[in-house]
Design a protein around this motif. Sequence first.
Motif, mmCIF file in Angstrom:
data_model
loop_
_atom_site.group_PDB
_atom_site.id
_atom_site.type_symbol
_atom_site.label_atom_id
_atom_site.label_comp_id
_atom_site.label_asym_id
_atom_site.label_seq_id
_atom_site.Cartn_x
_atom_site.Cartn_y
_atom_site.Cartn_z
ATOM 1 N N VAL A 232 32.972 40.178 48.359
ATOM 2 C CA VAL A 232 33.497 39.468 47.187
ATOM 3 C C VAL A 232 33.026 40.169 45.911
ATOM 4 O O VAL A 232 31.852 40.522 45.780
ATOM 5 C CB VAL A 232 33.034 37.997 47.183
ATOM 6 C CG1 VAL A 232 33.503 37.290 45.915
ATOM 7 C CG2 VAL A 232 33.562 37.281 48.428
ATOM 8 N N CYS A 233 33.945 40.337 44.984
ATOM 9 C CA CYS A 233 33.627 41.024 43.731
ATOM 10 C C CYS A 233 33.391 40.008 42.620
ATOM 11 O O CYS A 233 34.291 39.223 42.300
ATOM 12 C CB CYS A 233 34.775 41.947 43.348
ATOM 13 S SG CYS A 233 34.505 42.844 41.806
ATOM 14 N N PRO A 234 32.206 39.985 42.006
ATOM 15 C CA PRO A 234 31.981 39.091 40.867
ATOM 16 C C PRO A 234 32.644 39.624 39.602
ATOM 17 O O PRO A 234 32.721 40.829 39.385
ATOM 18 C CB PRO A 234 30.461 39.065 40.733
ATOM 19 C CG PRO A 234 30.004 40.378 41.292
ATOM 20 C CD PRO A 234 30.990 40.736 42.365
ATOM 21 N N ILE A 235 33.134 38.707 38.782
ATOM 22 C CA ILE A 235 33.802 39.049 37.525
ATOM 23 C C ILE A 235 33.256 38.110 36.449
ATOM 24 O O ILE A 235 32.911 36.968 36.737
ATOM 25 C CB ILE A 235 35.334 38.881 37.659
ATOM 26 C CG1 ILE A 235 35.902 39.980 38.553
ATOM 27 C CG2 ILE A 235 36.036 38.909 36.305
ATOM 28 C CD1 ILE A 235 37.378 39.832 38.842
ATOM 29 N N ARG A 236 33.182 38.601 35.214
ATOM 30 C CA ARG A 236 32.697 37.762 34.123
ATOM 31 C C ARG A 236 33.741 37.662 33.018
ATOM 32 O O ARG A 236 34.306 38.679 32.604
ATOM 33 C CB ARG A 236 31.406 38.346 33.545
ATOM 34 C CG ARG A 236 30.724 37.433 32.520
ATOM 35 C CD ARG A 236 29.555 38.138 31.852
ATOM 36 N NE ARG A 236 30.009 39.293 31.090
ATOM 37 C CZ ARG A 236 29.324 40.420 30.966
ATOM 38 N NH1 ARG A 236 28.151 40.558 31.549
ATOM 39 N NH2 ARG A 236 29.802 41.428 30.252
ATOM 40 N N VAL A 237 34.005 36.434 32.575
ATOM 41 C CA VAL A 237 34.788 36.253 31.351
ATOM 42 C C VAL A 237 33.878 36.643 30.184
ATOM 43 O O VAL A 237 32.785 36.094 30.036
ATOM 44 C CB VAL A 237 35.242 34.785 31.192
ATOM 45 C CG1 VAL A 237 35.982 34.598 29.872
ATOM 46 C CG2 VAL A 237 36.133 34.371 32.364
ATOM 47 N N ASP A 238 34.317 37.584 29.376
ATOM 48 C CA ASP A 238 33.440 38.111 28.329
ATOM 49 C C ASP A 238 33.474 37.263 27.068
ATOM 50 O O ASP A 238 33.680 37.764 25.950
ATOM 51 C CB ASP A 238 33.786 39.569 28.031
ATOM 52 C CG ASP A 238 33.273 40.506 29.116
ATOM 53 O OD1 ASP A 238 32.224 40.195 29.700
ATOM 54 O OD2 ASP A 238 33.924 41.528 29.375
#
Length: 376
Positions: A232-238
Motif C-alpha cells: 500500500v502506498c501512503p499519500i498526503r494531502v499537502d
Amino acid sequence: MDTSPTKRLRRAEEDGERRGGGEPGEAEERKTVDVSVIMPVHNASCWLEECLQAVFHQDFVGSMELSVFDDASTDDSRKVLESWRQRMEDRGISVVISGHDSSQPRGVGFAKNKAVAQSSGRYLCFQDADDIMLPQRVRLQYETALLHPNSLIGCRVQRLPEGSTARYTRWINSLTQDQLITQVYTSNGPTVVMPTWFCPRKLFRKVGLFDEGGKGVPEDLLFFYQLLRQGVCPIRVDQILLVYRYHERAATHSVTEETIWKLRVDFLQERVLRHWENFTIWNAGKQGRKLYRSLSLIDQKKVKAFCDVDANKIQKNFYTYEESKQRPKPTIPILHYKEATGPFIICVKLDMTGGVLEENLNSLQLKEGTDYYHFN
C-alpha cells in the motif's frame, strides 16, 4: 475455523450491522454511508467539545457517520458524547456509540477495532478525541481517496500548543511523496501520522486489525508496517487539515524508545539490509554503534565501515565490538565520509546539524532510497 484478523473483522462488522451498531437485540439494519469517522475515546471529556464541534462543521456533502468506542472512561466522556447525538443526527451525521465499563481499559488498538467493526462507511476517517479537524478535512481526503483507491491518505498538521515538537512537526509537513516511503525507518514513526489517516474500508480489511496488546504497544506503527508489506502506498494531502494536540496524557508516551528501536531495526533488516551485500553506517558515535550491535549476525558481517565527520572518531581508525562472542572480535574501519562508499544507513538525526548533514549528502550526489536510507 478461520481466526485471521480480516475474518474476525468481517464477522464483527456483520454482527454490528445486524444489531444496528448498538446493544444485542436491536433489529434495525443500518445503511452504508460514504465516510465513517472512527474515534476511540478514553477519558477525553476535556477535549471532546472541540473535537465533536469540528466533526459537526465538516463541509463534506456526502453521507457521514460518527463511530465512537468508549474504552472504560471514568470521566464524563460518555455524557459529552451522548449530548452531541441529536445535534449530529439533525445535521445528517448518524452516530454509533458503544463501549465497556471494565475497570481496565483495553487500549487504543482495541478501541479502534471496535469502532471500525460497528461502523458502516465505505471510507474510514480516523480521528483522535483530543485533536481537531479543519472543516475541509473529510471532503479533501475523500476526493483524494477517490483518485487513489488503494492508498492510505494523510495530511499536513498544525501542532497545538504552537511550537511544541517543532522538529517533528516540520518533518511531518515537509516530506516529499517519495520520502513517505524512504523515511519509514526513522525514529519519528509512520511518515503519515495516525491521527490523519483516511482509507477505504477494503484497504483496512486487507491489512487486518490493529494490535490489541494495549498500553506500551505502538499499534499505529505496527499497522503502518503491515500496510507497507501489503504494497500500500501512503499519500498526503499537502494542506493542513488537522490540529494535532500534544500533551503528556497521549497514549504514545506509554511506548518505550527501546520498543520502537527494536521494531525499526527489524523492519530495516527485513526491507532493506537483506537486499544489500554490504553497507556503511554513517555515524561512528553512539547511535551508529548501537545500530551495529542491534543487527543480526548476518547483517553485522555486511557492515564494511563506519563513516563520520568527527576527526577524533576517525583518528581511532576502527571500532572493536568488545561484547561480541566471536573470536577474533569484529573490528570495523572508521572513515571520513568522503572516503567511504555506499550504500549508507544514516544514523545522524535530521534537522540537527544546521544543514551540514544534508549538504554532505548532496555533495556526494546520492539518491535517497537507493544509495542511502535515514534511520535516525
